[in-house]
Design a protein around this motif. Structure first.
Motif, mmCIF file in Angstrom:
data_model
loop_
_atom_site.group_PDB
_atom_site.id
_atom_site.type_symbol
_atom_site.label_atom_id
_atom_site.label_comp_id
_atom_site.label_asym_id
_atom_site.label_seq_id
_atom_site.Cartn_x
_atom_site.Cartn_y
_atom_site.Cartn_z
ATOM 1 N N MET A 1 57.697 77.696 47.903
ATOM 2 C CA MET A 1 57.451 76.617 48.845
ATOM 3 C C MET A 1 56.105 76.871 49.526
ATOM 4 S SD MET A 1 59.967 75.471 51.864
ATOM 5 C CE MET A 1 59.838 73.883 52.542
ATOM 6 N N THR A 2 55.249 75.870 49.516
ATOM 7 C CA THR A 2 53.936 76.028 50.130
ATOM 8 C C THR A 2 53.986 75.606 51.590
ATOM 9 O OG1 THR A 2 53.279 73.816 49.478
ATOM 10 C CG2 THR A 2 52.755 75.599 47.943
ATOM 11 N N LYS A 3 53.160 76.237 52.375
ATOM 12 C CA LYS A 3 53.080 75.935 53.787
ATOM 13 C C LYS A 3 52.112 74.776 53.991
ATOM 14 C CE LYS A 3 52.639 78.309 58.165
ATOM 15 N NZ LYS A 3 52.342 79.547 58.833
ATOM 16 N N ARG A 4 52.468 73.844 54.844
ATOM 17 C CA ARG A 4 51.598 72.701 55.112
ATOM 18 C C ARG A 4 50.330 73.157 55.809
ATOM 19 N NH1 ARG A 4 54.551 67.624 57.697
ATOM 20 N NH2 ARG A 4 52.466 66.790 57.429
ATOM 21 N N LYS A 5 49.228 72.626 55.372
ATOM 22 C CA LYS A 5 47.957 72.961 55.985
ATOM 23 C C LYS A 5 47.743 72.046 57.186
ATOM 24 C CE LYS A 5 43.233 73.994 54.939
ATOM 25 N NZ LYS A 5 42.186 74.076 53.950
ATOM 26 N N LYS A 6 47.309 72.625 58.289
ATOM 27 C CA LYS A 6 47.059 71.855 59.498
ATOM 28 C C LYS A 6 45.557 71.723 59.691
ATOM 29 C CE LYS A 6 51.284 73.130 61.853
ATOM 30 N NZ LYS A 6 51.897 73.606 63.071
ATOM 31 N N TYR A 7 45.146 70.542 60.081
ATOM 32 C CA TYR A 7 43.737 70.270 60.321
ATOM 33 C C TYR A 7 43.531 70.000 61.808
ATOM 34 C CZ TYR A 7 43.671 69.669 55.275
ATOM 35 O OH TYR A 7 43.796 69.862 53.931
ATOM 36 N N SER A 8 42.419 70.484 62.346
ATOM 37 C CA SER A 8 42.148 70.276 63.763
ATOM 38 C C SER A 8 41.737 68.833 64.016
ATOM 39 C CB SER A 8 41.030 71.213 64.226
ATOM 40 O OG SER A 8 39.800 70.829 63.629
ATOM 41 N N LYS A 9 41.828 68.451 65.261
ATOM 42 C CA LYS A 9 41.432 67.105 65.649
ATOM 43 C C LYS A 9 39.956 66.882 65.330
ATOM 44 C CE LYS A 9 41.177 64.056 69.662
ATOM 45 N NZ LYS A 9 41.536 63.852 71.063
ATOM 46 N N GLU A 10 39.135 67.889 65.581
ATOM 47 C CA GLU A 10 37.698 67.780 65.323
ATOM 48 C C GLU A 10 37.413 67.567 63.842
ATOM 49 O OE1 GLU A 10 39.063 70.317 67.137
ATOM 50 O OE2 GLU A 10 38.519 69.488 69.103
ATOM 51 N N PHE A 11 38.141 68.291 62.978
ATOM 52 C CA PHE A 11 37.964 68.141 61.534
ATOM 53 C C PHE A 11 38.301 66.710 61.115
ATOM 54 C CE2 PHE A 11 39.551 68.192 57.181
ATOM 55 C CZ PHE A 11 38.521 68.858 56.522
ATOM 56 N N LYS A 12 39.419 66.196 61.625
ATOM 57 C CA LYS A 12 39.835 64.843 61.271
ATOM 58 C C LYS A 12 38.812 63.813 61.737
ATOM 59 C CE LYS A 12 44.757 65.931 61.472
ATOM 60 N NZ LYS A 12 46.030 65.689 62.170
ATOM 61 N N LEU A 13 38.320 63.978 62.962
ATOM 62 C CA LEU A 13 37.335 63.032 63.485
ATOM 63 C C LEU A 13 36.029 63.098 62.705
ATOM 64 C CD1 LEU A 13 38.000 63.398 67.313
ATOM 65 C CD2 LEU A 13 38.678 61.511 65.821
ATOM 66 N N ASP A 14 35.620 64.303 62.295
ATOM 67 C CA ASP A 14 34.416 64.449 61.481
ATOM 68 C C ASP A 14 34.608 63.803 60.109
ATOM 69 O OD1 ASP A 14 33.070 65.752 63.509
ATOM 70 O OD2 ASP A 14 33.460 67.765 62.714
ATOM 71 N N ALA A 15 35.792 63.962 59.532
ATOM 72 C CA ALA A 15 36.079 63.360 58.229
ATOM 73 C C ALA A 15 36.048 61.829 58.330
ATOM 74 C CB ALA A 15 37.451 63.832 57.727
ATOM 75 N N ILE A 16 36.590 61.308 59.395
ATOM 76 C CA ILE A 16 36.576 59.860 59.614
ATOM 77 C C ILE A 16 35.144 59.372 59.791
ATOM 78 C CG2 ILE A 16 37.246 58.036 61.247
ATOM 79 C CD1 ILE A 16 39.813 59.728 61.736
ATOM 80 N N ALA A 17 34.346 60.142 60.514
ATOM 81 C CA ALA A 17 32.950 59.759 60.750
ATOM 82 C C ALA A 17 32.173 59.679 59.433
ATOM 83 C CB ALA A 17 32.290 60.748 61.706
ATOM 84 N N LEU A 18 32.472 60.554 58.487
ATOM 85 C CA LEU A 18 31.801 60.487 57.187
ATOM 86 C C LEU A 18 32.005 59.119 56.535
ATOM 87 C CD1 LEU A 18 32.557 63.941 55.518
ATOM 88 C CD2 LEU A 18 30.344 63.090 56.289
ATOM 89 N N VAL A 19 33.214 58.617 56.621
ATOM 90 C CA VAL A 19 33.532 57.343 55.969
ATOM 91 C C VAL A 19 33.017 56.162 56.800
ATOM 92 C CG1 VAL A 19 35.413 55.854 55.175
ATOM 93 C CG2 VAL A 19 35.536 58.324 54.817
ATOM 94 N N VAL A 20 33.297 56.192 58.090
ATOM 95 C CA VAL A 20 33.005 55.037 58.938
ATOM 96 C C VAL A 20 31.516 54.946 59.285
ATOM 97 C CG1 VAL A 20 33.502 53.986 61.185
ATOM 98 C CG2 VAL A 20 35.338 55.034 59.871
#
Length: 97
Positions: A1-20
């Motif tokens: 069983m693999t452990k779920r990877k958690k992403y920080s809020k900053e990482f998510k916002l940066d990823a969104i910024a790349l697209v938007v």
């Protein structure tokens, strides 16, 4: 069983910024960041729908959720008080007879 990877809020916002903001496609941004494109799409949708409250983290509530929690606690307390008053009324009615 693999452990779920958690992403920080900053990482998510940066990823969104790349697209938007930088006009990367979701697939390209997801591939470069090493995340699933569907996950990136979900992050974008959540950030659009939550009006600044996206990615709060565990246990952090929106103001509306906090108000609902407080109101439910107040209702519970008032119901308990009402039950106590009902029992007291019955008790004192028996005493006066």
């Amino acid at each position: 069983m693999t452990k779920r990877k958690k992403y920080s809020k900053e990482f998510k916002l940066d990823a969104i910024a790349l697209v938007v903001e930088q006009n990367y496609s979701q697939a390209e941004a997801a591939r470069n960041l090493g995340v699933n494109p569907n996950m990136l799409g979900r992050w974008i949708k959540e950030s659009e729908n939550e009006d600044g409250h996206a990615f709060r983290g565990n246990g952090k509530l929106t103001p509306e959720q906090e108000e609902i929690r407080n109101l439910k606690a107040q209702v519970k307390r008032l119901e308990m008080e009402r039950e106590i008053l009902k029992k007291a009324t019955v008790f004192f009615a028996k005493e006066t007879k």
